[in-house]
Design a protein around this motif. Structure first.
Motif, PDB file in Angstrom:
ATOM      1  N   ASN A 122      77.720  52.750  52.181  1.00 28.46           N
ATOM      2  CA  ASN A 122      76.442  53.526  52.211  1.00 28.46           C
ATOM      3  C   ASN A 122      76.181  53.575  53.485  1.00 28.46           C
ATOM      4  N   ASN A 123      75.914  52.697  54.425  1.00 30.47           N
ATOM      5  CA  ASN A 123      75.518  52.721  55.691  1.00 30.47           C
ATOM      6  C   ASN A 123      74.310  53.726  55.820  1.00 30.47           C
ATOM      7  N   LYS A 124      73.296  53.334  55.213  1.00 26.38           N
ATOM      8  CA  LYS A 124      72.110  53.960  55.482  1.00 26.38           C
ATOM      9  C   LYS A 124      70.680  53.070  55.292  1.00 26.38           C
ATOM     10  N   ARG A 125      69.902  53.693  55.563  1.00 26.18           N
ATOM     11  CA  ARG A 125      68.471  52.634  55.639  1.00 26.18           C
ATOM     12  C   ARG A 125      68.018  52.732  54.199  1.00 26.18           C
ATOM     13  N   SER A 126      67.399  51.789  53.760  1.00 19.84           N
ATOM     14  CA  SER A 126      67.087  51.757  52.369  1.00 19.84           C
ATOM     15  C   SER A 126      65.483  51.970  52.429  1.00 19.84           C
ATOM     16  N   SER A 127      64.993  52.606  51.287  1.00 22.96           N
ATOM     17  CA  SER A 127      63.518  52.675  51.168  1.00 22.96           C
ATOM     18  C   SER A 127      62.983  51.154  50.816  1.00 22.96           C
TER      19      SER A 127
END
Lengths: 589, 182
Positions: free
Chosen positions: B35-40
């Protein structure tokens, strides 16, 4: 100048003006033009039922024959607007029943309609001909029975994608035997079986029937019976498109379709059995609109069928079409204007279909008239978006949903700012944009700078700060509808652009960082806006002023705050401080 | 109890490896690198909690995302009757006075199912391995498949299992030894 033409001449001239925008412009010229125009306006469109009251409308336009109303905000489609929020058609029907006895058409979208409302409609308007209920709710098949029974000259009954409590299919039998006026019937949203013989007889006695959209419960074997009785159909929505594989069913179906020389649109196809798709081959080359978004057929059956439709202008399909199918589409359908690709399994993070950005790029390359896109996929790149933008500067609607929130460019891992920036920069006529993926404030800067014709913008899980929202509100001159969810936008941009909100139809913000204090301030500053706070977890003043509200819906209105709010909606106006010092009991409802 | 096994569609080699680290940690690493992304903030709450437990739970479904209308969701799933209703199967355990019924759709993988069975019957089922089955445990889970054969739980991919399982039987370890050695 106005004196030099007699009124009836002016009225005659105005009768050629059908567009609201033209009529609105004409009514601003001078008082007498305003009066002539308002007395002769027959069709009104109200994009937000709370922007104006029935009384105000009736006072200005005393002789209206067609009304179109929209209720809930668009995000209600995705369950973001709580049950009971509003959008009741009741006050409108009651007022119009008295004021517009010659009303012929009612079209509603996202409104709450009850059986009593339908009964009142059926009994109040002697010349009633068109009822369109798109994405509405609150009524049952009993209400439909009133419409069928009492509307003698009914031409159009379209239930769109409404949520109807389906008590029985018996309502259809209420169409009297002498009803022969139907032109369009859409019952595709209904669950239960309607009496087939009643349907058959109805279809047979309506020689002008052009659109027939059946519901899933109508079996495929019976479809030829209907088609033979209505070979003049232009649009057909099948029921379930499945049956046991039997050669006589197939041959009956093929023969029936052969007779449909006017057929241009196809939809339905629930539970599709691919073996029956070739039964439609005789009409494929005529088809301009094809909705396969319920058809769970896969390739090669799916692409084989679509490729037969060389004159396709609109295609709605599931992601089973895959990149390879879209490439074939791009080669075969050079007239394609609109493409919507829906996810077959929206909640599967991985997905098991090979539908990527490649498919969309291929269609943008191959289809020179492509102007409207809705695309669900699991990966996207800036390079692909730039290619699409360069290929299709004529794009006017672009809605991209990358399933994973905040997904970056899968090749470079960068935000998709550059890609969407290219879209708004190249597509100068862009009217509607929905974005997804990883996006920073930069993309909003591009939008504010370039998207001058943009009327509707949908944003989710994007941006870094208030600057993003500020770019949009200060730059997008044509913006009418803005809907935002889960973005770090707060008070500053909203308050700094308060006057902009009066030039728009509405603003929706949910799970953002707008504080209760800012909402109060906005409501106090802007009396011609309704600033509604939706807080299901409790009154917004139960926490500190800087606590963010759950959901905010702001819209311009000349009707003042509404009086039908449920307990979880608070309106912010001058009286807001006194409202909160009273007990919350007795509020709204 | 140690639960080093990871049930997924690939060969279960990991089950026989000696590993340090939290059970299930491998799977969550895989997920986050994909995924490699910021999470809310909202999504983080549920995810962080889950990653500390033995199995990474399915990502908390965000309300109204993806933006697909509910009638569209329903229609696609109605194509297969079993998708709408649960997959209820009887579960018997050797020595228990009565049977239970469970809905297989409620569980997301073998680990989830076995944990639930252990709780329901107050037994210990042990760790699955491709070679040894549940060797060494007091009990072993078996199931009757569509062909009427009794199979060891864990051999086939989870999705295949839930569609072919007709009933479950938790066998005493001593009896199950025979199955594991096949």
């Amino acid at each position: 100048m106005a004196q030099s033409f007699p009124e009836d001449v002016l009225e005659h001239v105005f009768s050629f003006l059908n567009h609201d925008r033209d009529r609105n412009a004409v009514s601003l010229v001078c008082k007498s033009w305003y009066d002539i125009e308002r007395l002769s306006r027959r069709r009104i469109f109200i994009g937000n039922c709370y922007a104006v009251s029935p009384e105000i409308v009736i006072r200005r336009f005393p002789d209206v024959r067609a009304v179109e109303l929209k209720g809930k905000p668009h995000f209600a489609d995705f369950n973001l607007v709580p049950e009971g929020w509003g959008g009741y058609v009741y006050p409108w029907v009651v007022s119009m029943a008295g004021a517009y006895p010659w009303l012929e058409e009612i079209k509603l979208k996202r409104m709450v309609v009850t059986d009593e409302n339908l009964e009142l409609i059926s009994k109040s308007f002697k010349n009633f001909t068109v009822l369109v209920l798109l994405s509405c709710e609150g009524f049952t098949t009993d209400g439909l029975a009133y419409i069928a029974a009492n509307c003698r000259n009914l031409r159009e009954l379209d239930l769109g994608e409404s949520e109807v409590e389906d008590l029985s299919g018996h309502w259809l039998s209420h169409f009297p035997d002498n009803c022969t006026s139907l032109v369009s019937l859409n019952i595709s949203c209904l669950g239960s079986e309607v009496s087939f013989s009643a349907l058959e007889r109805l279809v047979a006695r309506c020689p002008n029937l052009k659109t027939l959209r059946l519901n899933r419960a109508v079996p495929l074997e019976k479809l030829p019976n209907l088609l033979c009785r209505a070979p003049q159909l232009v649009e057909l929505g099948t029921g379930a498109y499945s049956a046991e594989i039997q050669s006589d069913i197939f041959s009956n179906l093929s023969e029936a379709f052969l007779g449909c020389k006017q057929l241009k649109g196809l939809s339905g196809f629930w539970d599709v059995v691919p073996a029956y798709l070739p039964a439609m081959y005789s009409v494929c080359s005529q088809i301009t609109s094809l909705n396969l978004s319920y058809a769970t057929a896969q390739n090669p059956d799916l692409v084989q069928f679509v490729s037969q439709c060389g004159n396709l202008q609109r295609l709605w399909v599931l992601d089973y079409i895959e990149d390879v199918g879209l490439e074939a589409l791009a080669a075969a359908c050079k007239d394609l204007q609109e493409l919507r690709v829906f996810p077959s399994d929206p909640y599967d993070a991985e997905g098991n279909v090979t539908l990527t950005e490649q498919g969309l790029v291929a269609v943008s390359e191959g289809c020179p008239k492509l102007q409207s896109v809705l695309y669900f996929c699991r990966q996207m790149s800036n390079a692909a978006l730039v290619a699409i933008a360069r290929n299709r500067p004529n794009m006017i609607r672009f809605r991209l949903c990358i399933i994973e929130p905040r997904a970056p460019d899968y090749l470079t891992l960068e935000p998709l700012d550059a890609g969407f920036g290219a879209i708004v920069e190249n597509c100068k006529e862009l009217l509607r944009l929905s974005m997804s993926g990883l996006l920073t404030d930069r993309v909003f800067e591009y939008i504010g700078t370039h998207a001058k014709k943009l009327e509707m913008l949908s944003i989710a899980f994007a941006g870094d700060s208030d600057l993003g929202l500020h770019h949009v509100l200060s730059g997008c001159e044509s913006l009418r509808k803005l809907e935002i969810r889960d973005c770090p936008f707060g008070d500053k941009a909203l308050l700094a652009n308060a006057t902009k909100l009066e030039t728009m139809r509405s603003l929706w913000m949910s799970s953002c960082s707008v504080s209760f204090g800012a909402c109060k301030l906005l409501g106090q500053k802007m009396p011609r806006l309704n600033v509604e706070v939706i807080n299901e977890r409790g009154p917004p003043d139960s926490g500190p002023e800087d606590c963010p509200v759950e959901k905010l819906y702001v819209y311009r209105t000349i009707a003042g705050p509404r009086v039908d709010m449920p307990g979880f909606v608070w309106t912010m106006d001058e009286r807001v401080s006194s409202r909160f010092s009273r007990a919350t009991e007795g509020h709204g409802d | 109890m140690e639960r080093a096994a990871v049930y997924d569609n690939e060969l279960n080699l990991k089950a026989t490896e000696l590993r340090l680290g939290l059970p299930g940690a491998d799977e969550s690493e895989k997920q986050s690198s994909r995924n490699n992304k910021r999470s809310s903030a909202e999504m983080d709450d549920s995810r962080d909690k889950d990653e500390q437990e033995s199995a990474p739970a399915p990502k908390a479904q965000v309300v109204g995302w993806p933006p697909v209308r509910s009638y569209r969701k329903n229609i696609l799933h109605q194509k297969n009757e079993s998708d709408l209703s649960g997959i209820f199967v009887k579960v018997s355990m050797d020595g228990a006075p009565y049977l239970r019924k469970i809905d297989l759709k409620v569980y997301i993988n073998y680990q989830d199912l076995l944990k639930a069975l252990e709780n329901m019957f107050k037994c210990s089922i042990g760790v699955y391995s491709e070679r040894e089955g549940y060797d060494g445990s007091e009990f072993a889970p078996t199931y009757e498949d569509k062909d009427g054969d009794w199979m060891l739980v864990g051999d086939v991919p989870w999705d295949m299992f839930i569609t072919s399982c007709k009933r479950l039987r938790i066998m005493k370890g001593s009896e199950a030894k025979g199955l594991g050695c096949l």
